[in-house]
Design a protein around this motif. Structure first.
Motif, PDB file in Angstrom:
ATOM      1  N   ASN A  71     -15.453   1.519   5.341  1.00 47.33           N
ATOM      2  CA  ASN A  71     -15.441   0.078   5.601  1.00 47.33           C
ATOM      3  C   ASN A  71     -14.526  -0.177   6.802  1.00 47.33           C
ATOM      4  OD1 ASN A  71     -14.246  -2.685   5.419  1.00 47.33           O
ATOM      5  ND2 ASN A  71     -15.618  -2.849   3.654  1.00 47.33           N
ATOM      6  N   PHE A  72     -15.070  -0.827   7.841  1.00 47.67           N
ATOM      7  CA  PHE A  72     -14.314  -1.016   9.082  1.00 47.67           C
ATOM      8  C   PHE A  72     -12.971  -1.705   8.825  1.00 47.67           C
ATOM      9  CE2 PHE A  72     -13.077  -3.905  12.519  1.00 47.67           C
ATOM     10  CZ  PHE A  72     -12.836  -3.002  13.535  1.00 47.67           C
ATOM     11  N   TYR A  73     -12.973  -2.807   8.082  1.00 46.56           N
ATOM     12  CA  TYR A  73     -11.755  -3.573   7.856  1.00 46.56           C
ATOM     13  C   TYR A  73     -10.750  -2.793   7.013  1.00 46.56           C
ATOM     14  CZ  TYR A  73     -14.745  -7.228   9.701  1.00 46.56           C
ATOM     15  OH  TYR A  73     -15.582  -7.953  10.502  1.00 46.56           O
ATOM     16  N   HIS A  74     -11.276  -2.057   6.033  1.00 47.26           N
ATOM     17  CA  HIS A  74     -10.403  -1.187   5.235  1.00 47.26           C
ATOM     18  C   HIS A  74      -9.808  -0.091   6.128  1.00 47.26           C
ATOM     19  CE1 HIS A  74     -12.283  -2.201   1.030  1.00 47.26           C
ATOM     20  NE2 HIS A  74     -12.036  -3.278   1.760  1.00 47.26           N
ATOM     21  N   LEU A 107       0.838  -1.203   0.000  1.00 47.19           N
ATOM     22  CA  LEU A 107       0.000   0.000   0.000  1.00 47.19           C
ATOM     23  C   LEU A 107       0.875   1.256   0.000  1.00 47.19           C
ATOM     24  CD1 LEU A 107      -2.749  -0.965   2.622  1.00 47.19           C
ATOM     25  CD2 LEU A 107      -3.126  -0.501   0.198  1.00 47.19           C
ATOM     26  N   TYR A 108       1.941   1.200   0.768  1.00 42.74           N
ATOM     27  CA  TYR A 108       2.854   2.343   0.897  1.00 42.74           C
ATOM     28  C   TYR A 108       3.454   2.712  -0.460  1.00 42.74           C
ATOM     29  CZ  TYR A 108       6.792   5.108   2.731  1.00 42.74           C
ATOM     30  OH  TYR A 108       7.694   6.106   2.990  1.00 42.74           O
ATOM     31  N   ALA A 109       3.818   1.695  -1.222  1.00 42.32           N
ATOM     32  CA  ALA A 109       4.416   1.938  -2.540  1.00 42.32           C
ATOM     33  C   ALA A 109       3.440   2.649  -3.483  1.00 42.32           C
ATOM     34  CB  ALA A 109       4.865   0.611  -3.153  1.00 42.32           C
ATOM     35  N   LEU A 110       2.132   2.421  -3.306  1.00 44.51           N
ATOM     36  CA  LEU A 110       1.117   3.031  -4.170  1.00 44.51           C
ATOM     37  C   LEU A 110       1.004   4.540  -3.981  1.00 44.51           C
ATOM     38  CD1 LEU A 110      -1.784   0.419  -3.774  1.00 44.51           C
ATOM     39  CD2 LEU A 110      -0.306   0.732  -5.783  1.00 44.51           C
ATOM     40  N   THR A 130      -4.083  14.415   5.922  1.00 49.00           N
ATOM     41  CA  THR A 130      -5.521  14.099   5.869  1.00 49.00           C
ATOM     42  C   THR A 130      -5.832  12.848   6.679  1.00 49.00           C
ATOM     43  OG1 THR A 130      -5.688  15.107   3.665  1.00 49.00           O
ATOM     44  CG2 THR A 130      -7.481  13.643   4.342  1.00 49.00           C
ATOM     45  N   LEU A 131      -5.034  11.799   6.478  1.00 51.03           N
ATOM     46  CA  LEU A 131      -5.235  10.571   7.256  1.00 51.03           C
ATOM     47  C   LEU A 131      -5.082  10.851   8.754  1.00 51.03           C
ATOM     48  CD1 LEU A 131      -3.532   7.477   5.544  1.00 51.03           C
ATOM     49  CD2 LEU A 131      -5.960   7.926   5.891  1.00 51.03           C
ATOM     50  N   GLU A 132      -4.043  11.594   9.113  1.00 57.01           N
ATOM     51  CA  GLU A 132      -3.783  11.907  10.527  1.00 57.01           C
ATOM     52  C   GLU A 132      -4.980  12.612  11.147  1.00 57.01           C
ATOM     53  OE1 GLU A 132       0.012  13.652  12.843  1.00 57.01           O
ATOM     54  OE2 GLU A 132      -0.879  15.068  11.430  1.00 57.01           O
ATOM     55  N   ALA A 133      -5.494  13.635  10.464  1.00 51.89           N
ATOM     56  CA  ALA A 133      -6.634  14.403  10.991  1.00 51.89           C
ATOM     57  C   ALA A 133      -7.899  13.548  11.065  1.00 51.89           C
ATOM     58  CB  ALA A 133      -6.870  15.637  10.119  1.00 51.89           C
ATOM     59  N   LEU A 134      -8.115  12.700  10.065  1.00 50.80           N
ATOM     60  CA  LEU A 134      -9.295  11.827  10.071  1.00 50.80           C
ATOM     61  C   LEU A 134      -9.295  10.906  11.294  1.00 50.80           C
ATOM     62  CD1 LEU A 134      -9.517  10.862   6.287  1.00 50.80           C
ATOM     63  CD2 LEU A 134     -11.390  11.882   7.619  1.00 50.80           C
ATOM     64  N   PHE A 135      -8.147  10.291  11.587  1.00 47.95           N
ATOM     65  CA  PHE A 135      -8.087   9.368  12.722  1.00 47.95           C
ATOM     66  C   PHE A 135      -8.135  10.112  14.060  1.00 47.95           C
ATOM     67  CE2 PHE A 135      -6.137   6.476   9.479  1.00 47.95           C
ATOM     68  CZ  PHE A 135      -7.182   5.560   9.485  1.00 47.95           C
ATOM     69  N   LYS A 161     -11.849  10.786  -1.374  1.00 44.44           N
ATOM     70  CA  LYS A 161     -12.094   9.982  -2.577  1.00 44.44           C
ATOM     71  C   LYS A 161     -10.779   9.647  -3.285  1.00 44.44           C
ATOM     72  CE  LYS A 161     -16.854  11.372  -3.589  1.00 44.44           C
ATOM     73  NZ  LYS A 161     -17.744  12.134  -4.469  1.00 44.44           N
ATOM     74  N   LYS A 162      -9.851  10.613  -3.256  1.00 42.83           N
ATOM     75  CA  LYS A 162      -8.555  10.390  -3.901  1.00 42.83           C
ATOM     76  C   LYS A 162      -7.753   9.330  -3.133  1.00 42.83           C
ATOM     77  CE  LYS A 162      -5.057  12.957  -6.376  1.00 42.83           C
ATOM     78  NZ  LYS A 162      -4.449  14.251  -6.695  1.00 42.83           N
ATOM     79  N   ILE A 163      -7.828   9.366  -1.803  1.00 42.89           N
ATOM     80  CA  ILE A 163      -7.162   8.352  -0.968  1.00 42.89           C
ATOM     81  C   ILE A 163      -7.724   6.974  -1.296  1.00 42.89           C
ATOM     82  CG2 ILE A 163      -6.976   7.464   1.407  1.00 42.89           C
ATOM     83  CD1 ILE A 163      -6.763  10.400   2.342  1.00 42.89           C
ATOM     84  N   GLU A 164      -9.046   6.913  -1.404  1.00 40.50           N
ATOM     85  CA  GLU A 164      -9.711   5.634  -1.707  1.00 40.50           C
ATOM     86  C   GLU A 164      -9.340   5.129  -3.099  1.00 40.50           C
ATOM     87  OE1 GLU A 164     -13.678   6.058   1.129  1.00 40.50           O
ATOM     88  OE2 GLU A 164     -13.813   6.601  -0.996  1.00 40.50           O
TER      89      GLU A 164
END
Length: 383
Positions: A362-365, A302-305, A320-325, A350-353
């Protein structure tokens, strides 16, 4: 500092008070330990020897000097600490003139030496507790149990009391700034004592940049205690610290477990203290624990993507991820934190997804995205 240095300091200070009239401090063998006349240090003083043997004051008059080799006229008095004679103090001059002064000097010397000995005892106990903590958290218990129990007895620590590790890490000092960090540790200790945050059933030590308290505390009082410690460091912003609270345990093996839990929480904390008893913290802790060699190959893909043309993680992606969590995936709160319009945030999500193939709803995602965020955080900090 050696007792000779302490004795000489006392002599120098006392002589200033009594118009530079010479003072000697002698040891239990009758030899001069400290003096206003440096050439007499380490020489024998018969008057002091007689005081040690008799336990009584010896006054030497001018006509009696010949009977006391190494002595001059003056008054020599025993130094008593806790009922034992540990030396002699002598004040130069005709006994009729200096008798009262000598008594005052004797009292002052005894008080100063008592304070010094108390200080030395306190430092000795601190050293023993530091050794005890090192053995509890670094040595295999099964190999060191006898030594640990012996140390705990000498240091007056009852290891059967249920305790948790409270670990405070200084973040604003490098490994080279040892002197400054030790001063900071001393200030932390003083603050904790002043606020009654260290009690008689607790013991603590300093190891590297960690101030470690093994705290005896009921689970019901942990939140209050945690808030009190947080308040101290918010009030004194010169210290940048991270704080972790481990579980409470009652056996010897529990000290190491609790310490490791607290240190692991520090590694994932931002500003506020993290307590393993807190549900949200438990989730962060468990998610952190699954970031092992087992999960890393999956996360690396995932990191490479997400790497850009410079082989770096785009700042907008990480922030964005940091603030979301941090805001429990609440879009309104996250947009407010990032100072962006909600529509801008929705576009970023949407761009992250799209890049990762993972849905934030999605919980698992979401678990995988959190592991990705933690991996980025570790990678960026050089961990």
């Amino acid at each position: 500092m050696y007792i000779r240095d302490i004795a000489q300091k006392i002599v120098n200070l006392m002589m200033e008070v009594i118009d530079n009239r010479n003072i000697n401090i002698m040891d239990c063998e009758g030899f001069i330990l400290a003096s206003g006349e440096p050439n007499r240090i380490a020489t024998y003083h018969k008057g002091a020897d007689d005081v040690i043997k008799s336990g009584k004051a010896i006054e030497i008059f001018p006509e009696d000097i010949g009977q006391f080799p190494g002595a001059k006229q003056g008054v020599n008095l025993p130094i008593n600490i806790e009922g034992k004679i540990i030396g002699v103090v002598g004040v130069f001059g005709h006994p009729d003139e200096v008798r009262m002064v000598a008594r005052l000097v004797k009292n002052s010397v005894e008080l100063a030496l008592e304070q010094y000995l108390i200080s030395e005892q306190v430092n000795l106990v601190k050293d023993l507790k530091n050794q005890l903590i090192r053995k509890l958290i670094f040595n295999p218990i099964i190999e060191s149990e006898e030594e640990i129990l012996c140390l705990s007895k000498v240091a007056h620590v009852d290891l059967k009391i249920k305790r948790c590790a409270v670990v405070i890490k200084l973040d604003n000092f490098t490994n080279e700034e040892i002197y400054e960090s030790m001063n900071a540790m001393g200030q932390i200790e003083k603050n904790l004592y002043e606020k009654n945050l260290i009690t008689k059933n607790d013991f603590f030590g300093v190891i590297n940049h960690y101030f470690i308290i093994f705290k005896a505390i009921d689970d019901s009082k942990r939140i209050c205690y945690r808030n009190s410690i947080q308040y101290i460091f918010e009030d004194q912003q010169c210290y940048h610290v991270k704080i972790g609270f481990g579980n409470s345990y009652k056996d010897l093996y529990g000290y190491k477990k609790s310490f490791n839990e607290a240190v692991e929480l520090i590694s994932i904390s931002k500003k506020e203290p993290l307590d393993i008893k807190d549900f949200e913290t438990q989730s962060k802790y468990l998610l952190h624990k699954i970031q092992t060699d087992v999960s890393e190959p999956l996360i690396k893909e995932l990191y490479a993507l997400i790497l850009d043309e410079n082989n770096k993680v785009p700042e907008w992606f990480y922030k964005t991820l940091e603030a979301l969590f941090e805001h429990n995936l609440n879009l309104n709160e996250t947009a407010g934190h990032l100072f962006v319009h909600k529509n801008t945030l929705v576009y970023r999500v949407k761009k992250i997804e799209q890049i990762t193939g993972l849905s934030i709803n999605n919980f698992y995602h979401g678990v995988l995205l959190y592991c990705l965020y933690a991996f980025i955080n570790k990678h960026n900090s050089g961990g």
